[in-house]
Write an enzyme that holds these catalytic residues in place. Structure first.
Site, mmCIF file in Angstrom:
data_model
loop_
_atom_site.group_PDB
_atom_site.id
_atom_site.type_symbol
_atom_site.label_atom_id
_atom_site.label_comp_id
_atom_site.label_asym_id
_atom_site.label_seq_id
_atom_site.Cartn_x
_atom_site.Cartn_y
_atom_site.Cartn_z
ATOM 1 N N LYS A 148 -18.567 -7.172 -21.878
ATOM 2 C CA LYS A 148 -19.950 -6.701 -22.054
ATOM 3 C C LYS A 148 -20.841 -7.602 -21.218
ATOM 4 O O LYS A 148 -20.741 -8.829 -21.305
ATOM 5 C CB LYS A 148 -20.369 -6.750 -23.518
ATOM 6 N N ASP B 175 -26.101 -17.123 -33.755
ATOM 7 C CA ASP B 175 -25.151 -16.825 -32.679
ATOM 8 C C ASP B 175 -25.408 -17.717 -31.467
ATOM 9 O O ASP B 175 -24.986 -17.407 -30.361
ATOM 10 C CB ASP B 175 -25.243 -15.341 -32.284
HETATM 11 P P1 NAD Z 1 -35.666 -9.365 -34.804
HETATM 12 O O1 NAD Z 1 -36.518 -10.146 -33.862
HETATM 13 O O2 NAD Z 1 -35.858 -7.897 -34.900
HETATM 14 O O3 NAD Z 1 -35.841 -9.972 -36.280
HETATM 15 C C1 NAD Z 1 -35.903 -11.366 -36.504
HETATM 16 C C2 NAD Z 1 -35.831 -11.661 -37.993
HETATM 17 O O4 NAD Z 1 -35.853 -13.077 -38.168
HETATM 18 C C3 NAD Z 1 -37.029 -11.106 -38.773
HETATM 19 O O5 NAD Z 1 -36.607 -10.775 -40.071
HETATM 20 C C4 NAD Z 1 -37.977 -12.301 -38.812
HETATM 21 O O6 NAD Z 1 -38.908 -12.231 -39.875
HETATM 22 C C5 NAD Z 1 -36.969 -13.425 -39.026
HETATM 23 N N1 NAD Z 1 -37.488 -14.733 -38.638
HETATM 24 C C6 NAD Z 1 -38.167 -15.042 -37.505
HETATM 25 N N2 NAD Z 1 -38.495 -16.357 -37.524
HETATM 26 C C7 NAD Z 1 -38.006 -16.880 -38.696
HETATM 27 C C8 NAD Z 1 -38.003 -18.169 -39.289
HETATM 28 N N3 NAD Z 1 -38.583 -19.209 -38.690
HETATM 29 N N4 NAD Z 1 -37.384 -18.327 -40.476
HETATM 30 C C9 NAD Z 1 -36.771 -17.284 -41.088
HETATM 31 N N5 NAD Z 1 -36.756 -16.047 -40.591
HETATM 32 C C10 NAD Z 1 -37.357 -15.845 -39.398
HETATM 33 O O7 NAD Z 1 -34.169 -9.744 -34.416
HETATM 34 P P2 NAD Z 1 -32.830 -8.921 -34.742
HETATM 35 O O8 NAD Z 1 -32.516 -8.032 -33.610
HETATM 36 O O9 NAD Z 1 -32.922 -8.375 -36.110
HETATM 37 O O10 NAD Z 1 -31.749 -10.099 -34.688
HETATM 38 C C11 NAD Z 1 -31.714 -11.076 -35.715
HETATM 39 C C12 NAD Z 1 -30.726 -12.173 -35.330
HETATM 40 O O11 NAD Z 1 -29.409 -11.642 -35.237
HETATM 41 C C13 NAD Z 1 -30.994 -12.832 -33.972
HETATM 42 O O12 NAD Z 1 -30.824 -14.229 -34.132
HETATM 43 C C14 NAD Z 1 -29.915 -12.260 -33.074
HETATM 44 O O13 NAD Z 1 -29.586 -13.125 -32.010
HETATM 45 C C15 NAD Z 1 -28.776 -12.142 -34.078
HETATM 46 N N6 NAD Z 1 -27.695 -11.223 -33.704
HETATM 47 C C16 NAD Z 1 -26.427 -11.600 -34.036
HETATM 48 C C17 NAD Z 1 -25.365 -10.782 -33.718
HETATM 49 C C18 NAD Z 1 -23.969 -11.175 -34.121
HETATM 50 O O14 NAD Z 1 -23.013 -10.541 -33.681
HETATM 51 N N7 NAD Z 1 -23.811 -12.147 -34.982
HETATM 52 C C19 NAD Z 1 -25.586 -9.572 -33.050
HETATM 53 C C20 NAD Z 1 -26.901 -9.178 -32.767
HETATM 54 C C21 NAD Z 1 -27.957 -10.013 -33.111
#
Ligand code: NAD
Length: 331
Positions: free
Chosen positions: A77, A232
């Site tokens: 990817k 991540d």
């Molecule tokens: P998003 O920007 O839509 O949402 C972010 C979330 O984090 C919101 O709920 C926000 O309120 C919260 N947030 C922001 N700052 C914060 C803080 N200081 N303390 C607590 N909460 C806080 O992002 P998303 O697309 O929902 O992605 C969320 C996370 O998941 C990201 O870190 C992204 O990199 C990760 N992710 C992981 C995988 C995986 O395979 N593990 C895959 C995709 C995304």
């Protein structure tokens, strides 16, 4: 072979706009569960991740690749994060595409839009952990996070297990009604709670972009299953490191979990060693018993591996070709 003598070969193109029609949550779940098992038995490997700042558009770009010898899936990817896409182009900031190759000949086989696929494969990972690690009598699902990915996590979790209620906390409380609407759309009541209120949950999914822990050990009851999905990258953190010392810790891939996942902090602090983290595939394969008591806290550290993307992309291509929806380009 050349000069027209090489066997016929086609590149299948499945654009982003078709993924919603082609990929069900069930197909995504099955593909991810299977590839986690293959990783734990050594039949599938993820290659080292490349992630670079481009010095252009403030973008982060990289590759996640791997090879599943049993599934016959090879690829990568490619993509990343372009922070100005939305304001400058009206596009989402996360952009990715999956490329699959024929493992026998190395020829390119498919190009698949990777944006929705990423959200669905990530949701599938937490659901696979709920199926294999949560108590069978779990009734209350807790959500920490209410952003883009949280809605996918919630839908997939509600399809995997018969939860009776969803409770949620978010750093930005104004985002919670959007998450609540998803629960209610799926026929399950939703209630916003403070962090101590999460003690009512039997399963908690954390999916935030936080760099400091929100969920503390004191907010988690005995017997809870946690799926920590937001961390991540080095430096991100959603839960107190001490929670990992209290829990039985599982992950998608140990190497990622202890370096860029939630376990990075507990390992760096010397609270647990890498040997305390078990790939969930070992539970799926029956090599590890998983949860052994109703009081045990289990924690799945889902960091997101390339093989998840490839497994789901392969399922999409199979479906698209079968339904005549892929564009086939002779090579
Ligand atoms: P998003 O920007 O839509 O949402 C972010 C979330 O984090 C919101 O709920 C926000 O309120 C919260 N947030 C922001 N700052 C914060 C803080 N200081 N303390 C607590 N909460 C806080 O992002 P998303 O697309 O929902 O992605 C969320 C996370 O998941 C990201 O870190 C992204 O990199 C990760 N992710 C992981 C995988 C995986 O395979 N593990 C895959 C995709 C995304």
């Amino acid at each position: 072979m050349d000069g027209g003598k090489s066997p016929a070969h086609e590149l299948a193109i499945v654009p982003e706009g078709m993924i919603a029609d082609l990929l069900t949550r069930k197909a995504s779940f099955d593909a991810v569960e299977k590839v986690f098992a293959a990783m734990a038995s050594g039949d599938a490997v993820n290659f080292p991740v490349v992630r670079e700042a481009l010095g252009h558009e403030d973008a982060l770009y990289g590759f996640k690749g791997g090879f599943d010898a049993v599934g016959g899936v090879l690829g990568l990817k490619a993509g990343g994060y372009w922070p100005h896409n939305l304001e400058r182009r009206g596009l989402i900031n996360h952009q990715s595409s999956v490329f699959l190759f024929d493992p026998d000949s190395g020829r390119v086989k498919a190009m698949v839009g990777g944006n929705l696929l990423t959200a669905l494969r990530t949701a599938a990972a937490s659901s696979v952990s709920i199926k294999h690690l949560a108590r069978k009598d779990a009734k209350v699902l807790g959500m920490v996070g209410a952003g883009h990915q949280a809605k996918f996590q919630l839908r997939a979790a509600l399809e995997t297990h018969a939860f009776e209620k969803v409770i949620g906390w978010n750093y930005h409380p104004d985002m919670l009604p959007g998450l609540g609407a998803v629960a209610e759309e799926m026929g399950v009541p939703f209630q916003a709670v403070d962090l101590p209120g999460l003690r009512e949950a039997d399963v908690i999914i954390t999916i935030t972009s936080s760099f400091a822990p929100s969920l503390m050990a004191a907010h988690v009851s005995p017997g809870t299953h946690l799926a920590c999905m937001g961390t991540d990258t080095k430096g991100k953190q959603e839960v107190e490191a001490a929670l990992l010392a209290l829990a039985t810790v599982f992950c998608d891939e140990v190497a990622q979990s202890v370096t860029i996942g939630e376990a990075q902090h507990a390992v760096a602090a010397g609270l647990i060693g890498a040997e305390a983290v078990t790939p969930i595939g070992a539970v799926i394969n029956g090599a590890h018993p998983g949860r052994t008591s109703d009081d045990e806290i289990t924690l799945f550290d889902g960091t997101g591996v390339g093989l998840q993307d490839l497994a789901v992309a392969d399922a999409i291509v199979t479906e698209a070709v079968a339904r005549g929806m892929a564009t086939l380009v002779p090579l």
